[in-house]
Design an enzyme around this catalytic site. Structure first.
Site, PDB file in Angstrom:
ATOM      1  N   ASP A 110     -16.805   7.548  -1.874  1.00 13.76           N
ATOM      2  CA  ASP A 110     -15.572   7.114  -0.864  1.00 13.76           C
ATOM      3  C   ASP A 110     -15.480   8.437  -0.202  1.00 13.76           C
ATOM      4  O   ASP A 110     -16.338   9.659  -0.658  1.00 13.76           O
ATOM      5  CB  ASP A 110     -14.656   6.807  -1.973  1.00 13.76           C
ATOM      6  CG  ASP A 110     -13.227   6.354  -1.159  1.00 13.76           C
ATOM      7  OD1 ASP A 110     -13.431   6.421   0.091  1.00 13.76           O
ATOM      8  OD2 ASP A 110     -12.428   6.299  -1.840  1.00 13.76           O
ATOM      9  N   CYS A 156     -16.212   1.824   0.061  1.00 11.38           N
ATOM     10  CA  CYS A 156     -15.039   0.892   0.326  1.00 11.38           C
ATOM     11  C   CYS A 156     -14.647   1.089   1.935  1.00 11.38           C
ATOM     12  O   CYS A 156     -14.170   0.071   2.490  1.00 11.38           O
ATOM     13  CB  CYS A 156     -13.699   1.210  -0.427  1.00 11.38           C
ATOM     14  SG  CYS A 156     -13.230   2.701  -0.063  1.00 11.38           S
ATOM     15  N   GLN A 185      -9.892  -3.867  -3.888  1.00  7.23           N
ATOM     16  CA  GLN A 185     -11.304  -3.244  -3.281  1.00  7.23           C
ATOM     17  C   GLN A 185     -12.286  -3.643  -4.540  1.00  7.23           C
ATOM     18  O   GLN A 185     -13.221  -4.107  -4.241  1.00  7.23           O
ATOM     19  CB  GLN A 185     -11.134  -2.103  -3.148  1.00  7.23           C
ATOM     20  CG  GLN A 185     -12.435  -1.356  -2.903  1.00  7.23           C
ATOM     21  CD  GLN A 185     -12.894  -1.641  -1.248  1.00  7.23           C
ATOM     22  OE1 GLN A 185     -11.959  -1.844  -0.230  1.00  7.23           O
ATOM     23  NE2 GLN A 185     -14.013  -2.179  -1.417  1.00  7.23           N
ATOM     24  N   ARG A 221       1.018  -1.063   0.038  1.00  9.28           N
ATOM     25  CA  ARG A 221      -0.143  -0.034  -0.246  1.00  9.28           C
ATOM     26  C   ARG A 221       0.909   1.339   0.071  1.00  9.28           C
ATOM     27  O   ARG A 221       1.789   1.238   1.065  1.00  9.28           O
ATOM     28  CB  ARG A 221      -0.881  -0.008   1.173  1.00  9.28           C
ATOM     29  CG  ARG A 221      -1.534   1.171   1.558  1.00  9.28           C
ATOM     30  CD  ARG A 221      -2.671   1.080   2.524  1.00  9.28           C
ATOM     31  NE  ARG A 221      -3.978   0.577   1.897  1.00  9.28           N
ATOM     32  CZ  ARG A 221      -5.177   0.505   2.472  1.00  9.28           C
ATOM     33  NH1 ARG A 221      -5.490   1.273   3.511  1.00  9.28           N
ATOM     34  NH2 ARG A 221      -6.007   0.084   1.694  1.00  9.28           N
ATOM     35  N   HIS A 234      -7.238   0.673  -6.694  1.00  4.03           N
ATOM     36  CA  HIS A 234      -7.333  -0.071  -5.582  1.00  4.03           C
ATOM     37  C   HIS A 234      -7.859  -1.358  -6.152  1.00  4.03           C
ATOM     38  O   HIS A 234      -9.317  -1.860  -5.824  1.00  4.03           O
ATOM     39  CB  HIS A 234      -7.986   0.550  -4.573  1.00  4.03           C
ATOM     40  CG  HIS A 234      -8.010  -0.233  -3.374  1.00  4.03           C
ATOM     41  ND1 HIS A 234      -7.680  -1.161  -2.742  1.00  4.03           N
ATOM     42  CD2 HIS A 234      -8.731   0.295  -1.977  1.00  4.03           C
ATOM     43  CE1 HIS A 234      -7.600  -1.569  -1.662  1.00  4.03           C
ATOM     44  NE2 HIS A 234      -8.405  -0.578  -1.023  1.00  4.03           N
ATOM     45  N   ARG A 282     -14.040  -8.616   1.289  1.00  4.84           N
ATOM     46  CA  ARG A 282     -12.517  -8.165   0.869  1.00  4.84           C
ATOM     47  C   ARG A 282     -11.880  -9.573   1.041  1.00  4.84           C
ATOM     48  O   ARG A 282     -10.497  -9.962   0.639  1.00  4.84           O
ATOM     49  CB  ARG A 282     -11.822  -7.031   1.567  1.00  4.84           C
ATOM     50  CG  ARG A 282     -12.317  -5.753   1.434  1.00  4.84           C
ATOM     51  CD  ARG A 282     -12.147  -5.438  -0.108  1.00  4.84           C
ATOM     52  NE  ARG A 282     -10.579  -5.234   0.057  1.00  4.84           N
ATOM     53  CZ  ARG A 282      -9.637  -4.565   0.429  1.00  4.84           C
ATOM     54  NH1 ARG A 282     -10.013  -3.285   0.778  1.00  4.84           N
ATOM     55  NH2 ARG A 282      -8.277  -4.659   0.207  1.00  4.84           N
TER      56      ARG A 282
END
Ligand code: CP
Ligand code: NVA
Length: 300
Positions: free
Chosen positions: A219, A259, A131, A101, A128, A287
């Site tokens: 988001d 998310c 996700q 990340r 991402h 996830r």
């Protein structure tokens, strides 16, 4: 094989990952499921905080019989100037995959360039991919299909939005993004989606985007790394809240995705997050199942 962008997977591969994720979910408590990653390890480098990504990855590795090492970039020699290339080369001698990340997408690309093992993007400023696999898994659970769904993204044209745009283009979903001027999705991602056959519609009016949508997704207005712009962003995004007035324009069976982490009262209201349209906790749970399918695909 790496998973740096969701577009590293073909539509057929995405469907295989999602089918496998469904199986992983159905068989989670089945003791005969097998430990396909026995004696395998993944190094997970984090330059930024994480709840879902870190925990789902670590639990996934454990349940598949393997081991995940959580490596904060501050605790690695990376934080003292060791190069990304040397880090990738050395970790490749110990572990069977590297996940990261990062702030800059170029960092995860560089890791992949120098690693001798698969590299997984756990979120960069551009994408991402893990996700969006969970998001598509959730959409399929609710609608039984992806093709033809209308996805409305409301808010910042950020990393998660970019991956959603590419996924929509790959899987034949209609994608409409409503963002304030200057906060739309990445131009190169829009061009890439066009080349993949998906014409993303970008508008400024959230109602126009949500009209008839099957999936309404949002988001945070301030992603990790954007904190210096927080005040300006909170003003620019005021009209871009997913609330009950807005989702009234969506399709009757529409679902809402986020998310997480959410900033309740900013990009989404409590009543929508906790309401009947919300598939957000399933999305979070997924996830775990979807990353298991990714790990199996890349590491077995
Ligand atoms: N959705 C997501 O990636 O959450 P975390 O930042 O908690 O990992
Ligand atoms: N867009 C958010 C997603 C967090 C999971 C961020 O980058 O901070």
């Amino acid at each position: 094989m790496n998973l740096i962008s969701i577009a590293d997977l073909t539509p057929e591969e995405i469907l295989e990952v999602l089918d496998r994720a469904d199986e992983m979910k159905a068989r989670r408590n089945d003791p005969s499921r097998g430990e396909v990653l026995a004696a395998k390890s993944i190094a997970a480098i984090f330059e930024k905080p994480s709840t879902r990504t870190r925990v789902s990855l670590e639990v996934a590795m454990t349940e598949l019989g393997g081991h995940a090492l959580y490596l904060s970039s501050d605790d690695l020699q990376l934080g003292r100037g060791e190069t990304v290339a040397d880090t990738a080369r050395v970790l490749s001698r110990y572990v069977h995959a590297i996940a990261a990340r990062v702030y800059h997408h170029a960092t995860v690309e560089e890791l992949a360039r120098y690693a001798a093992v698969p590299v997984i993007n756990l979120l960069s400023d551009l994408e991402h991919p893990c996700q969006i696999l969970a998001d598509m898994m959730t959409m399929r659970e609710r609608f039984g299909r992806l093709e033809g769904l209308k996805v409305a993204w409301v808010g910042d044209g950020n990393n998660v939005c970019n991956s959603t745009i590419l996924a929509a283009a790959l899987m034949g979903m209609e994608m409409v993004v409503a963002s304030p001027p200057g906060f739309g999705p990445n131009g190169k991602i829009l061009d890439q989606a066009d080349r993949l056959g998906g014409g993303t519609v970008v508008v400024t009016d959230p109602v126009k985007a949500v009209c008839g949508a099957d999936v309404v997704e949002t988001d945070t207005w301030v992603s990790m790394g954007d904190e210096a712009e927080a005040d300006r962003r909170k003003v620019a995004f005021q009209r871009y809240q997913v609330n009950s007035d807005l989702i009234r324009h969506a399709a009757d069976e529409a679902i809402v995705l986020h998310c997480l982490p959410a900033h309740r009262g900013c990009e989404i209201t409590d009543d929508v997050m906790d309401g009947p349209r919300s598939a957000i906790l399933d999305q979070s749970e997924n996830r775990l199942h979807s990353v298991k399918a990714v790990l199996e695909r890349l590491m077995v």
